[in-house]
Design an enzyme around this catalytic site. Structure first.
Site, mmCIF file in Angstrom:
data_model
loop_
_atom_site.group_PDB
_atom_site.id
_atom_site.type_symbol
_atom_site.label_atom_id
_atom_site.label_comp_id
_atom_site.label_asym_id
_atom_site.label_seq_id
_atom_site.Cartn_x
_atom_site.Cartn_y
_atom_site.Cartn_z
ATOM 1 N N ASP A 193 0.823 -1.202 0.000
ATOM 2 C CA ASP A 193 0.000 0.000 0.000
ATOM 3 C C ASP A 193 0.868 1.268 0.000
ATOM 4 O O ASP A 193 2.029 1.243 0.387
ATOM 5 C CB ASP A 193 -0.915 -0.002 1.225
ATOM 6 C CG ASP A 193 -2.238 0.689 0.977
ATOM 7 O OD1 ASP A 193 -2.313 1.503 0.030
ATOM 8 O OD2 ASP A 193 -3.194 0.423 1.717
ATOM 9 N N GLU B 133 3.377 5.056 -3.706
ATOM 10 C CA GLU B 133 3.655 6.153 -4.646
ATOM 11 C C GLU B 133 5.062 6.748 -4.513
ATOM 12 O O GLU B 133 5.607 7.123 -5.573
ATOM 13 C CB GLU B 133 2.590 7.257 -4.486
ATOM 14 C CG GLU B 133 1.190 6.835 -4.878
ATOM 15 C CD GLU B 133 0.489 6.031 -3.779
ATOM 16 O OE1 GLU B 133 -0.450 5.298 -4.101
ATOM 17 O OE2 GLU B 133 0.912 6.121 -2.612
ATOM 18 N N ASP C 288 -7.863 4.377 -3.699
ATOM 19 C CA ASP C 288 -9.005 4.665 -2.828
ATOM 20 C C ASP C 288 -10.048 5.503 -3.558
ATOM 21 O O ASP C 288 -10.322 6.656 -3.216
ATOM 22 C CB ASP C 288 -8.526 5.382 -1.567
ATOM 23 C CG ASP C 288 -7.578 4.516 -0.746
ATOM 24 O OD1 ASP C 288 -7.632 3.288 -0.880
ATOM 25 O OD2 ASP C 288 -6.773 5.076 0.010
#
Length: 954
Positions: free
Chosen positions: A552, A555, A629
Site C-alpha cells: 500500500d 507512490e 481509494d
C-alpha cells in the site's frame, strides 16, 4: 581531366563530412549535429535492439550520460542491420522491418516501415528542447520532445488515471504517482507503434506547460462586474456562524499549504461555498481546465453545467478535466458550487491557454529532470504485437497463481483474528465461492507501524489465524507498507544505514492514527535497503505462510495532499539521486524487493504482489495494481472502465479495483435503517445495493476480481440479504467466474507465453473498425466475451456497439446479432449486457468453491458457429514456477465453419497431476440454433485421452 579532379575532391569532402557526422557503434550509430547554442542537440544515438525495437537517445553534451535504465531488461542482441547514406541530408539504420532516418543537419528522426511508409516522425528540426537544471548538486536537463501526429491518430495507455479519458489524442496528462493515479510513460498508437519514454521524473504527455492560476490567464470579474477577482461566498449551516463574502483572485486550495488561504476559523464541513463572477479570455481558442475537488462540486461556465455533481472524500481529492472554446475580450460567466465534506477540504480550478501550434494535436513528451532524452520505439502490426515489444523491453509478465483468478474479499478492515476467520467461515457456510481473504492495515499495535508484529489483544495467535484460513481452503494476503514509525526497531535498522527518508522526521510530521505518530518511508532505491525490507518481512511474517503481499501507499505517499515540491522533499533524496529525478519509480523498486526476496528463499512458490502504484516494467515482478481509494459514485465506477483499459494497454496485464469503491459518502454510512416502517428499502440503501451489484457485474470480468472498501461492509450478505436480487446477482457472477476458470487461467498462461492482454479495448481485436477507437465503456474479456457494464442508477437498458468484422451472440439467450451496428440492449437489474463473438470456443469447468477444489475432468465446450474459431486450453501446476521449465500442457481446439467440424488437438506437454482422460460436452450455438449459456447444457459428449479427435457439428 580538371572536372574529374573536382568531382573526386567533392566526393572525398562529402565522405569526410559523413565520417565526422556519424559513427558506427556495436548496435547502431551516433550522429553528431552542429550546435547553434549549448542547449541544442549535439548527438543522436540509434540502437537496434530487435528488428522492430529501436532505442533513441539525444543529448546536447559532447558525450552521452551512462545508460542506467531502471525499466529496461532487454539486453543487446546481434540483430542484422545496415547503414545507408544515399540521402544527402540523412543517415539511415535499416533492419528487415524498419528504416530509421536521422537528419545530419538537426538530428531529427523519421521511422519508416520496410516499404518506406512513414510511421512516426519527430517534429521538423527534431522537436527537441533541453533546459539545464541542477538539483542537490546534480546537473541534468528539463526536456521536451515533439512528434508529428496525423489527425486520425489515437493514443492509449499512460497508465491509470481518473478523469475518465480514453483516447489521449488532443488531450494532456500529467504523469506522477498519486493515490488513484498510476503513471506509466508508454503509449500505443493506432498507427501500429508504441513509444516508451524512459524518464522517472515528473512528466507530461500531450502538453509541456503546467496548468496556470485563473488570474494569470484571464481578467476576472466579481459577481457585480468589478474587475480583479471572483466573488467567494461562504455560507455556514451551523447556528451562530457568520457568513463570509470576499474577493478570490484565484481558486487554488489544493494542498495543505494553499488551503490556509481559505477563511480561517470558518467551519467548512457541510458549508455552501460559491465562487462566481466572469472570466475574460486574452485570445480566441480552446481553453483546457482542470478541476481539483474534495466534497461535492459543480461547475457552470458560460451558463452551462460543464461539470455535473462530483464527489470525493475530504482527505483524498480527485482531478477532472474539461475544455471550452472562448473568445478574446468576451466575458463568460463562471460559477463553482462547492460543498466541502470535511473540516479540511480541497478545491481548485486552473487553466491552460490555447496550445501553441507546434504542440497542438501532436505527440508531446516533457520531463522535469533527466540526463538525456531516452525513448524506445516499438513497431508491430497490431496492438498485441506492440505490447509484446514493450514486454520484450521491460520484462515478461509472470503467470499469477491460479487462486488469484478467483474471488477476493477485503474490507477496511478486519480488526480482529476472529473477524477475518469468521467471515471466511461464513463464505464457506453459504457456499459462496472465494479464494483469498485480505488483512488490511493496522493489525499491529497502534504505535508500532512498521514493526510487522501483530497486536496480541486482537490477533492472539497469528499462526493459528493463517492455519485456519488455509484449513478453510482459503489464501491470505496481508498489507505491508514501506512506512515505519521512528520508535520501531525496524525504523532504527534502516536509519542507522542511512536508508530512511528524513524530511518527515525533521519536520515532525504526524500521521492520522490516534494522537498522530511520526515516521517515514524507507529508500527503496537502495539495493541494501530493499534487501533489509525483505529480511524484516521474512523474519516476522513469512514464517506464517502468508500467501500474498499488499504493497500500500507505494507512490510513495509519505503525507497526503502536499504540494509537489514538499512531496519531493518528503521522498528523497534517494540512493540514486534527487527525488526530482527519481520521482515516479518507487513502486517498481519496492516490488523488486519482495519479488527478488521471496524467489531467493522459496524459488518455486509463485509470488503475488498487489501495489497501489506502478511503473513500466512492474509486470516482471509478478505484481498487480489496483486503482486506489476511489469513491463510491456512479461516475467513479464508469471511470474505472477507461482507467483499467488504458492500464492494460500500458502493458501491465493484471489490474483490479475496489468493487463498490473505497471512500463512501455519508449518506451510505449514516446509520439509517435499511427499511422504513412499511418494509420498503431506504432510498440511499437501495441505491447502494444497486451500485454494488452493477460494480460486481463489471468486476467479475476484470483481470482480478476483488471487493474492498470502507464501511458499509462489503461481504455480499452485508450488502443485501440472500433473498435480495443484489445478493443473487453477485452470487451468479461469482459462480460464473469460477465456471469460466479454464478460460480465465488459459489467459493467465497467455500473458506469459504470448504476451497477451486480458482486459482488452475493442480496438485491439477490431482495429479495422474505426468506430471502436473511442469506445471506452465496452471491452473484450479475452478473445470471446464482450462486456458492457451498466454505470447509471436505475438504468435498465444501455447502448451497445457491435463491432463489424464478426457477428455476435447474446450470452443469456443465444440471440444472433449482426456486427457493425449500435443497439439499445436490455440491462435488467440482475444482468449486464454480455455477448460472445462468432467463432468463440469457451471451456466451462465444474462448479467450485475455490479455484483448485475440483479438476476440470469434464468440460462443457461452447462453440459459437458462424466463422472459423480457435482456442488453446492451457493448464499447469497452478502455484509454482515449473511452467518456466516446460511443465504445462496445451490442448488446441479448432473449428472450421466450411466443414462444420471441431478438431480437438493432441494434448501437448505434461506436468505433475495432469488430467490424461476427460470428457468434453460440445455445445454448438448458431444463428439457426440459438442457445442460452447454461452450465449443464446438453451436447455431444466425447471421451478424450489426449489424442486428436474431430467432431462433426453440422
Amino acid at each position: 581531366m580538371r572536372k574529374k579532379i573536382h568531382f573526386l575532391f567533392a566526393a572525398t569532402l562529402l565522405a569526410s563530412c559523413s565520417v565526422k557526422q556519424y559513427q558506427s557503434i556495436d548496435d547502431g550509430i551516433i550522429v553528431s549535429v552542429k550546435q547553434n547554442s549549448k542547449t541544442d542537440v549535439q548527438k543522436v544515438r540509434i540502437q537496434v535492439l530487435q528488428d522492430e525495437l529501436i532505442h533513441v537517445s539525444a543529448t546536447p553534451d559532447a558525450a552521452f550520460a551512462k545508460d542506467s535504465s531502471l525499466i529496461i531488461v532487454a539486453g543487446k542482441s546481434k540483430v542484422p542491420y545496415k547503414i545507408e547514406t544515399n540521402v544527402a541530408d540523412s543517415v539511415s539504420v535499416v533492419t528487415s522491418r524498419l528504416k530509421v532516418m536521422v537528419s545530419k543537419i538537426n538530428g531529427g528522426i523519421n521511422f519508416k516501415d520496410k516499404d518506406g511508409k512513414l510511421i512516426l516522425g519527430e517534429k521538423a528540426g527534431g522537436g527537441r528542447h533541453f533546459t539545464p537544471i541542477e538539483v542537490e548538486g546534480t546537473k541534468g536537463y528539463t526536456v521536451r520532445q515533439i512528434f508529428d501526429s496525423p489527425a486520425d491518430e489515437a493514443f492509449h495507455g499512460l497508465g491509470q488515471h481518473q478523469a475518465d479519458e480514453f483516447n489521449y489524442k488532443g488531450k494532456n496528462e500529467e504523469l506522477f504517482q498519486y493515490n488513484t493515479k498510476v503513471s506509466v510513460p508508454f503509449i500505443v498508437s493506432n498507427k501500429n507503434y508504441g513509444l516508451l519514454w524512459d524518464s522517472y521524473s515528473l512528466s507530461r504527455f500531450g502538453e509541456s506547460r503546467p496548468y496556470a492560476q485563473l488570474n494569470t490567464v484571464f481578467t476576472l470579474y466579481d459577481k457585480k462586474g468589478n474587475p480583479g477577482a471572483l466573488t467567494g461566498t461562504y455560507v455556514s449551516n451551523e447556528k451562530g456562524v457568520q457568513n463570509i463574502e470576499r474577493k478570490e483572485e484565484s481558486i487554488f486550495f489544493e494542498d495543505i499549504k494553499s488551503i490556509k488561504k481559505l477563511p480561517q476559523n470558518f467551519p467548512l464541513k457541510k458549508a455552501d461555498v460559491t465562487y462566481e463572477g466572469s472570466i475574460e479570455a486574452p485570445e480566441n481558442g480552446t481553453y483546457k481546465f482542470t478541476l481539483y475537488y474534495a466534497g461535492y462540486v459543480k461547475v457552470y461556465l458560460n451558463n452551462q453545467l460543464v461539470v455535473p455533481e462530483r464527489w470525493r472524500t475530504a482527505w483524498n481529492p480527485n482531478s477532472y478535466k474539461f475544455s471550452l472554446p472562448l473568445e478574446a475580450g468576451k466575458r463568460v460567466p463562471l460559477r463553482i458550487e462547492w460543498k466541502p465534506d470535511g473540516g479540511t477540504s480541497y478545491c481548485g480550478l486552473r487553466v491552460l491557454t490555447p496550445q501553441p501550434a507546434e504542440e497542438k494535436n501532436n505527440q508531446v513528451w516533457w520531463s522535469e529532470m533527466t540526463q538525456k532524452i531516452d525513448y524506445y520505439f516499438v513497431h508491430g502490426n497490431s496492438a498485441d504485437e506492440v505490447i509484446k515489444g514493450y514486454r520484450t523491453l521491460t520484462g515478461k509478465s509472470q503467470i499469477m497463481p491460479k487462486w488469484a483468478m478467483g474471488y477476493w474479499q477485503s474490507r477496511e478492515r478486519y480488526k480482529t483474528q476472529d473477524e477475518i476467520v469468521g467471515n471466511l467461515k461464513e463464505f464457506r457456510k453459504r457456499k459462496f465461492p472465494i479464494d483469498n481473504i485480505v488483512l488490511d492495515w493496522n493489525y499491529w499495535e497502534e504505535d508500532s507501524w512498521g514493526s510487522h508484529e501483530f497486536d496480541k489483544k486482537r490477533f492472539p495467535n497469528p499462526q493459528g489465524m493463517v492455519d485456519s484460513i488455509h484449513a478453510l481452503n482459503g489464501k491470505m494476503m496481508i498489507s505491508v507498507w514501506p512506512k515505519f514509525y521512528k520508535t520501531t526497531e525496524h525504523f532504527k535498522e534502516f536509519d542507522e544505514k542511512g536508508w530512511m527518508y528524513q524530511q518527515a522526521i525533521k519536520d515532525n510530521v504526524k500521521d492520522w492514527v490516534g494522537p498522530g505518530y511520526v515516521g517515514s518511508f524507507y529508500d527503496a532505491y537502495s539495493g541494501g535497503a530493499r534487501k533489509l525490507f525483505w529480511k524484516q518481512i521474512y523474519d516476522n511474517l513469512y514464517p506464517l505462510k502468508i500467501d500474498a503481499w499488499w504493497m500500500d501507499a507505494s507512490e510513495p505517499n509519505v503525507l497526503d495532499c502536499t504540494d509537489m515540491e514538499y512531496r519531493k522533499a518528503l521522498c528523497g533524496p534517494t540512493a540514486l539521486g534527487s527525488s526530482t529525478e527519481f520521482f515516479n519509480t518507487y513502486a517498481l523498486m519496492n516490488a523488486e524487493a519482495i519479488y527478488d526476496g521471496q524467489r531467493s528463499v522459496e524459488p518455486n512458490k509463485r509470488v503475488f504482489l498487489l501495489t497501489r502504484s506502478g511503473f513500466a516494467g512492474l509486470q516482471r515482478y509478478s505484481t498487480a495494481t489496483w486503482s486506489g481509494d476511489i469513491a463510491t459514485r456512479w461516475e467513479d465506477m464508469k471511470a474505472q472502465i477507461s482507467a483499467g483499459l488504458n492500464f492494460a494497454v500500458s502493458g501491465i496485464p493484471y489490474w483490479t479495483m475496489d468493487i463498490g469503491g473505497f471512500c463512501v459518502e455519508d449518506r451510505y454510512v449514516s446509520g439509517q435503517q435499511q427499511y422504513d416502517k412499511n418494509g420498503q428499502e431506504n432510498a440511499d440503501y437501495k441505491e447502494w445495493r444497486e451500485l454494488n451489484t452493477r460494480w460486481f457485474q463489471f468486476g467479475a470480468f476484470a483481470p482480478l476480481y476483488r471487493a474492498h472498501g470502507q464501511f458499509p461492509y462489503r461481504e455480499p450478505w452485508n450488502i443485501a440479504p440472500d433473498t435480495h436480487q443484489a445478493y443473487q446477482s453477485i452470487l451468479y457472477y461469482t459462480n460464473l467466474r469460477y465456471r469460466l476458470m479454464p478460460y480465465i487461467y488459459t489467459m493467465a498462461g497467455m500473458t506469459y507465453f504470448d504476451d497477451y492482454t486480458i482486459m482488452r479495448p475493442l480496438f485491439m481485436d477490431f482495429a479495422a473498425d474505426k468506430k471502436v477507437q473511442n469506445v471506452s465503456d465496452q471491452f473484450m474479456f479475452g478473445p470471446s466475451f464482450m462486456v458492457c457494464p451498466v454505470y447509471k442508477y436505475e438504468a435498465r437498458k444501455r447502448n451497445v456497439y457491435f463491432p463489424e468484422g464478426t457477428n455476435w451472440f447474446d450470452f443469456y439467450t443465444g440471440r444472433y446479432i449482426t456486427g457493425g451496428q449500435q443497439l439499445n440492449m436490455d440491462a435488467p437489474y440482475e444482468h449486464i449486457p454480455l455477448f460472445i463473438r462468432e467463432g468463440a470456443i469457451i471451456p466451462v469447468g465444474p462448479e467450485m468453491q475455490y479455484s483448485t477444489e475440483k479438476k476440470a475432468d469434464k468440460i462443457v465446450l461452447y462453440v459459437y458457429m458462424g466463422q472459423d474459431g480457435k482456442f488453446t486450453l492451457y493448464e499447469d501446476e497452478n502455484e509454482n514456477y515449473n511452467y518456466e521449465k516446460g511443465s504445462f500442457s496445451n490442448i488446441a481446439f479448432n473449428y472450421n465453419e466450411a466443414s462444420g467440424t471441431l478438431t480437438i488437438g493432441e494434448q501437448k506437454g505434461k506436468f505433475d497431476g495432469m488430467i490424461k482422460n476427460r470428457k468434453f460436452v460440445i455445445v454448438a450455438v448458431s444463428k439457426e440454433n440459438p442457445k442460452a449459456f447454461t452450465y449443464d447444457a446438453a451436447g455431444k459428449e466425447i471421451s478424450y485421452d489426449g489424442n486428436q479427435q474431430t467432431v462433426k457439428l453440422k
